[in-house]
Enzyme design. Structure first.
Site, short mmCIF file in Angstrom:
data_model
loop_
_atom_site.label_atom_id
_atom_site.label_comp_id
_atom_site.label_asym_id
_atom_site.label_seq_id
_atom_site.Cartn_x
_atom_site.Cartn_y
_atom_site.Cartn_z
N GLU A 172 0.82 -1.21 0.00
CA GLU A 172 0.00 0.00 0.00
C GLU A 172 0.86 1.26 0.00
O GLU A 172 0.46 2.27 -0.58
CB GLU A 172 -0.95 -0.01 1.21
N CYS A 230 -2.89 -4.47 6.56
CA CYS A 230 -2.54 -4.35 7.98
C CYS A 230 -3.10 -3.03 8.53
O CYS A 230 -3.55 -2.16 7.79
CB CYS A 230 -1.03 -4.44 8.18
#
Length: 141
Positions: free
Chosen positions: A62, A93
């Site tokens: 990301e 996460c």
């Protein structure tokens, strides 16, 4: 037509995320991750994880996608698909959920194993830039 008015092509996003995962640098964990996002202007952006021998300074996929987002003109993420090395949907996460919040909206969609959810469902009562206004003297704005 703005992307928010269009139907999201999840198959294409997952295909791009899988392609990104194929470029991951994961020699320590052996766990490649790829992610792809649809931007509010119709662009797609992607990223892969990049590990480091100093484990704590590795970069999640990301992070790479958000760098690609900013590099190619910014905007807000409308939809995100994240996959593991098998190409299966993967939940980002906690750190990356916060990163997605910063560069998306509460309505940004994320397709995970159990289905499609919004960022506000993943991060109820999320901390964001608006919270910086809560403290007098903060450098928000």
């Amino acid at each position: 037509m703005r992307v928010s008015d269009a139907v999201i092509d999840w198959d294409s996003l997952f295909e791009l995320a899988r392609e990104a995962a194929s470029h991951a640098y994961a020699p320590y964990s052996g766990y490649p991750v790829g992610v792809a996002g649809l931007v509010d202007d119709g662009r797609t952006v992607s990223g892969c994880n990049v590990e480091n021998a100093a484990y704590g300074v590795g970069l999640c996929a990301e992070c790479g996608m958000v760098s690609d987002l900013i590099r190619t003109g910014g905007g807000k993420l409308v939809a995100v698909a994240c996959v593991n090395g098998n190409g299966d949907p993967l939940m980002p996460c906690g750190r990356c959920r916060q990163l997605l919040w910063e560069h998306g909206t509460p309505r940004t969609l994320l397709r995970i194993e159990r289905g499609t959810v919004t960022l506000s469902e993943l991060l109820p009562d999320a901390f964001g830039a608006n919270n910086l206004d809560d403290v007098e003297g903060s450098r928000a704005g």
